[in-house]
Design a protein around this motif. Structure first.
Motif, PDB file in Angstrom:
ATOM      1  N   ASN A 135       0.817  -1.207   0.000  1.00 46.17           N
ATOM      2  CA  ASN A 135       0.000   0.000   0.000  1.00 46.17           C
ATOM      3  C   ASN A 135       0.854   1.261   0.000  1.00 46.17           C
ATOM      4  O   ASN A 135       0.525   2.243   0.660  1.00 46.17           O
ATOM      5  N   GLN A 179      -8.489  -5.606   6.804  1.00 43.91           N
ATOM      6  CA  GLN A 179      -8.516  -4.405   7.632  1.00 43.91           C
ATOM      7  C   GLN A 179      -7.126  -3.792   7.743  1.00 43.91           C
ATOM      8  O   GLN A 179      -6.970  -2.578   7.692  1.00 43.91           O
ATOM      9  N   SER A 229      -4.835  -3.944   5.570  1.00 45.91           N
ATOM     10  CA  SER A 229      -4.521  -3.324   4.294  1.00 45.91           C
ATOM     11  C   SER A 229      -5.098  -1.908   4.249  1.00 45.91           C
ATOM     12  O   SER A 229      -4.426  -0.962   3.830  1.00 45.91           O
ATOM     13  N   THR A 230      -6.342  -1.757   4.693  1.00 48.97           N
ATOM     14  CA  THR A 230      -6.958  -0.429   4.701  1.00 48.97           C
ATOM     15  C   THR A 230      -6.239   0.497   5.685  1.00 48.97           C
ATOM     16  O   THR A 230      -5.941   1.649   5.385  1.00 48.97           O
ATOM     17  N   ARG A 231      -5.936  -0.036   6.866  1.00 47.98           N
ATOM     18  CA  ARG A 231      -5.302   0.819   7.880  1.00 47.98           C
ATOM     19  C   ARG A 231      -3.905   1.251   7.449  1.00 47.98           C
ATOM     20  O   ARG A 231      -3.535   2.412   7.585  1.00 47.98           O
ATOM     21  N   GLY A 235      -2.794   1.300   4.366  1.00 47.39           N
ATOM     22  CA  GLY A 235      -2.961   2.143   3.187  1.00 47.39           C
ATOM     23  C   GLY A 235      -3.285   3.576   3.593  1.00 47.39           C
ATOM     24  O   GLY A 235      -2.679   4.534   3.106  1.00 47.39           O
ATOM     25  N   ALA A 236      -4.228   3.718   4.521  1.00 42.11           N
ATOM     26  CA  ALA A 236      -4.623   5.057   4.966  1.00 42.11           C
ATOM     27  C   ALA A 236      -3.465   5.747   5.680  1.00 42.11           C
ATOM     28  O   ALA A 236      -3.264   6.953   5.544  1.00 42.11           O
ATOM     29  N   PHE A 237      -2.690   4.959   6.425  1.00 42.22           N
ATOM     30  CA  PHE A 237      -1.547   5.534   7.145  1.00 42.22           C
ATOM     31  C   PHE A 237      -0.523   6.098   6.153  1.00 42.22           C
ATOM     32  O   PHE A 237      -0.026   7.213   6.316  1.00 42.22           O
ATOM     33  N   ARG A 253     -12.239  -1.998  -3.231  1.00 43.01           N
ATOM     34  CA  ARG A 253     -11.492  -1.151  -4.171  1.00 43.01           C
ATOM     35  C   ARG A 253     -10.518  -1.917  -5.058  1.00 43.01           C
ATOM     36  O   ARG A 253     -10.268  -1.536  -6.187  1.00 43.01           O
ATOM     37  N   THR A 268      -7.651   4.435  -0.031  1.00 47.60           N
ATOM     38  CA  THR A 268      -8.467   3.922   1.070  1.00 47.60           C
ATOM     39  C   THR A 268      -9.627   4.860   1.386  1.00 47.60           C
ATOM     40  O   THR A 268      -9.577   6.058   1.088  1.00 47.60           O
ATOM     41  N   ILE A 298     -10.434   6.030   4.122  1.00 51.97           N
ATOM     42  CA  ILE A 298     -10.091   7.061   5.114  1.00 51.97           C
ATOM     43  C   ILE A 298      -9.813   8.389   4.392  1.00 51.97           C
ATOM     44  O   ILE A 298     -10.413   9.418   4.694  1.00 51.97           O
ATOM     45  N   SER A 299      -8.909   8.327   3.426  1.00 57.37           N
ATOM     46  CA  SER A 299      -8.550   9.548   2.697  1.00 57.37           C
ATOM     47  C   SER A 299      -9.741  10.077   1.904  1.00 57.37           C
ATOM     48  O   SER A 299      -9.947  11.294   1.813  1.00 57.37           O
ATOM     49  N   PHE A 310      -6.462   8.587  12.660  1.00 56.40           N
ATOM     50  CA  PHE A 310      -7.735   7.893  12.473  1.00 56.40           C
ATOM     51  C   PHE A 310      -7.774   6.642  13.336  1.00 56.40           C
ATOM     52  O   PHE A 310      -6.748   6.139  13.771  1.00 56.40           O
ATOM     53  N   MET A 339     -10.005   2.792  13.579  1.00 56.04           N
ATOM     54  CA  MET A 339     -11.022   1.913  12.988  1.00 56.04           C
ATOM     55  C   MET A 339     -11.420   0.902  14.037  1.00 56.04           C
ATOM     56  O   MET A 339     -10.622   0.563  14.903  1.00 56.04           O
TER      57      MET A 339
END
Lengths: 382, 272
Positions: free
Chosen positions: A261, A368, A370-372, A374-376, B72, B82, B84-85, B124, B126
């Motif tokens: 990511n 999850q 992967s999303t966390r 990725g967002a980081f 996605r 993601t 979040i963004s 953030f 989750m």
């Protein structure tokens, strides 16, 4: 250009050979000592003529079995370590003559009492503060270990052998440190997953020079290729330092999540990385004193206070030009979980973001993660 | 009709329950669509794209598409970012530049996003890997109470919420069964369930250092009662929008309007 991919392939292929080589060593009459932790002084075991091996502790497979005797609410590393022994599914455990543990945390300390029923387990009393008295006490513990090994293995540990093994273990640390330091380059010449592979490969070398030479060769080839213009990692990747609990097979999911990511791991401030190797044993000191200083100086979260870890992290962030810190916590590891707060403070003071990831060995949170992750990484700029 | 490709941008937010799409032209919102994700996120993405293009009568290959949400990676797109963004960007477009805290409760996760003054994601949180406090939790509870999710928007606010102690979807079910058997009022129970979700969300927001303005997005934000319970707990206004559910897709579409995605590393950014 050197074919570094081939070297990685060979290292990967060598991993399954570890158990076979230990079996052969046992058949040839060698003694094998099982270890779990970075605090175990390998030098003393080797000076006793035995082979220290790192026991299995990082798979989710034996956890259910481990939970038959241990509470569920315990860190996965402890449950897996015990479960492997109970189910006799770790070849290294199977072949070892004895196990050495340390009183690093409550869970491990009590687990070793049960493990002793499966294989003789010798527990070293680890002081959890760094002071003159603590170093003296730890020096005494290392001497007790030496005496125990002499008695159970029927050998004598000479000062000459101990000094020789200290020099050799230092050499091993130097070789690994040289590899780690390659990732200070921007972009780094290898990924964190590759670094992790080399760590695993190094472990199954069991101190043999041929294995260390392979790591030396890799470092040289990566450096020469880099100088010749090879870039294996995109310079758009965000540079991440992983810190926290011990790493291993089942938490590779976190490394995947980071590196798939937009991130690249440039350093591991974990037991499988810089933490146990960045300081050497002082070869000028009397050997037991030198070992006591070195090992008690490992900045594990079981130490209190543990400002040294934060200083190490701060230095790594600067030296490796990190963009972010991922604080990896295994469920129910209280000491690392509490230190999280200080890790965040340290990252903030260095001006970079930090995220704490609490996980266990099960793979159910891969999406999850992967999303966390990725967002980081996106927080550092999309 | 000649259409300049560059002026069109599409955002697809493929969530666990609903897939949402937004089409922008020259940065302006021209079409939206929402469908059930179903079992095949790739197919949901294709259908969304078709619906959006059909709605504006475009018969050409698509403009830049950015996908977000848990699906996605399954969806055909030019970029993947993601949620979040995307929620951060989308919420600022929906609610203005004053947004500092975003609560998003969707079908299978809940998250809180803290923005700095410039709208960058500062931090953030989750939820962990269970359905506690998410749309799925409320959906299951609605079934238990023999009502629909939309009923969770029209409960009388004069009722005192009946406390629920369990946030685990499975345990809460048995708790609800027990309470119903004891004759607890069904509407008070429904309010209690919403308040349990509000309490959990409050905890997450406070951990990130709650800053106004607070906005609430995601499918669950459509519950009027939940919003009221949140406002009471936070003692702050909580803004929602009819388009709250599109925040992620809108953010993705806004990202799709950008020509390139990632900035170079800071070495090149920093003045020498």
């Amino acid at each position: 250009m050197h074919d570094v991919e081939k070297i990685f392939e060979k290292m990967s292929a060598a991993l399954p050979e570890g158990p076979v080589r230990i079996k052969e060593a046992v058949e040839a009459g060698r003694k094998v000592v099982g270890c779990y932790c970075a605090f175990t002084p390998y030098e003393v075991i080797r000076a006793a003529g035995a082979i220290p091996v790192s026991l299995c502790s990082t798979s989710e497979k034996p956890i259910a079995a481990g939970e038959e005797h241990l509470p569920r609410n315990l860190c996965p590393l402890i449950k897996a370590s015990y479960g492997f022994g109970l189910t006799d599914t770790c070849p290294y455990f199977h072949f070892c003559d004895l196990v050495i543990g340390e009183t690093t945390c409550d869970g491990k300390k009590k687990m070793y009492e049960l493990l002793d029923r499966l294989r003789p387990t010798y527990v070293m009393q680890l002081p959890q503060i760094v002071s003159e008295e603590a170093v003296e006490s730890w020096r005494h513990e290392i001497k007790l270990l030496a005496r125990h090994l002499e008695e159970t293995l029927g050998t004598a540990i000479t000062e000459e052998a101990l000094r020789r093994e200290i020099r050799w273990r230092n050499e091993e640390r130097k070789v690994m440190n040289e590899l780690y330091e390659l990732s200070r380059l921007c972009p780094p010449p290898l990924s964190g997953r590759e670094l992790h592979l080399v760590n695993e490969f190094f472990k199954v070398g069991f101190g043999e020079e041929a294995y260390l030479n392979k790591v030396r060769e890799l470092t040289r080839c990566l450096r020469e290729n880099y100088e010749a213009g090879q870039r294996r990692v995109s310079d758009e990747k965000r540079r991440i330092i992983v810190t926290g609990c011990p790493t291993g097979k089942s938490v590779e999911k976190v490394f995947h999540a980071i590196e798939e990511n937009g991130g690249v791991i440039v350093a591991f401030e974990n037991c499988g990385g810089v933490k146990p190797s960045y300081e050497l044993v002082d070869e000028a000191l009397p050997p037991y004193e030198a070992l006591a200083h070195k090992y008690l100086g490992i900045p594990c979260s079981c130490m209190s206070p543990n400002g040294k870890r934060l200083k190490l992290l701060e230095d790594l962030v600067a030296e490796y030009e990190a963009d972010g810190v991922v604080d990896l916590i295994l469920q129910a590891c209280h000491t690392y979980a509490v230190e999280s707060f200080l890790v965040h403070e340290t990252a903030r003071a260095s001006g970079i973001p930090c995220i704490t990831v609490e996980t266990d060995y099960y793979q159910g949170d891969v999406e999850q993660l992967s999303t966390r992750m990725g967002a980081f990484v996106e927080m550092m700029g999309i | 009709m000649s259409i300049s490709l560059a002026s069109w941008a599409m955002g697809l937010d493929v969530g666990s329950v609903a897939a949402k799409g937004v089409l922008l032209r020259d940065g302006e919102w021209v079409a939206r669509a929402m469908i059930a994700t179903g079992w095949d996120p790739a197919e949901a993405g294709r259908r969304l794209r078709a619906e959006l293009t059909d709605s504006v009568g475009m018969d050409l290959e698509l403009p830049r598409v950015v996908a977000t949400g848990y699906g996605r990676n399954a969806v055909e797109a030019n970029g993947r970012v993601t949620e979040i963004s995307c929620h951060a960007l989308g919420a600022r477009r929906l609610f203005g530049d004053g947004v500092r805290t975003i609560l998003d409760i969707g079908g299978q996760d809940s998250k809180v996003i803290a923005l700095d003054r410039s709208g960058n994601v500062a931090n953030f949180l989750m939820n962990d890997k269970c359905a506690a406090g998410t749309g799925r939790f409320l959906q299951n509870m609605a079934v238990m109470l023999g009502c629909s999710l939309s009923d969770f928007s029209s409960l009388s606010e004069d009722l005192e919420p009946h406390g629920i102690s369990s946030m685990c979807t499975v345990f809460a079910e048995s708790e609800v069964v027990g309470l119903l058997a004891r004759g607890v009022d069904k509407n008070a129970l429904a309010l209690g369930l919403l308040d349990a979700v509000a309490s959990r969300a409050e905890g997450m927001m406070r951990r990130l250092g709650l800053q106004p303005e607070v906005v609430f997005t995601g499918g669950v934000s459509q519950s009027r009662n939940l919003r009221a319970l949140l406002e009471k707990r936070l003692n702050l206004p909580v803004r929602v929008s009819e388009d709250s559910q599109y925040a992620g897709a809108l953010g993705a579409a806004l990202l799709a309007t950008r020509k390139t995605t990632r900035r170079r590393r800071r070495d090149e950014d920093a003045p020498k």
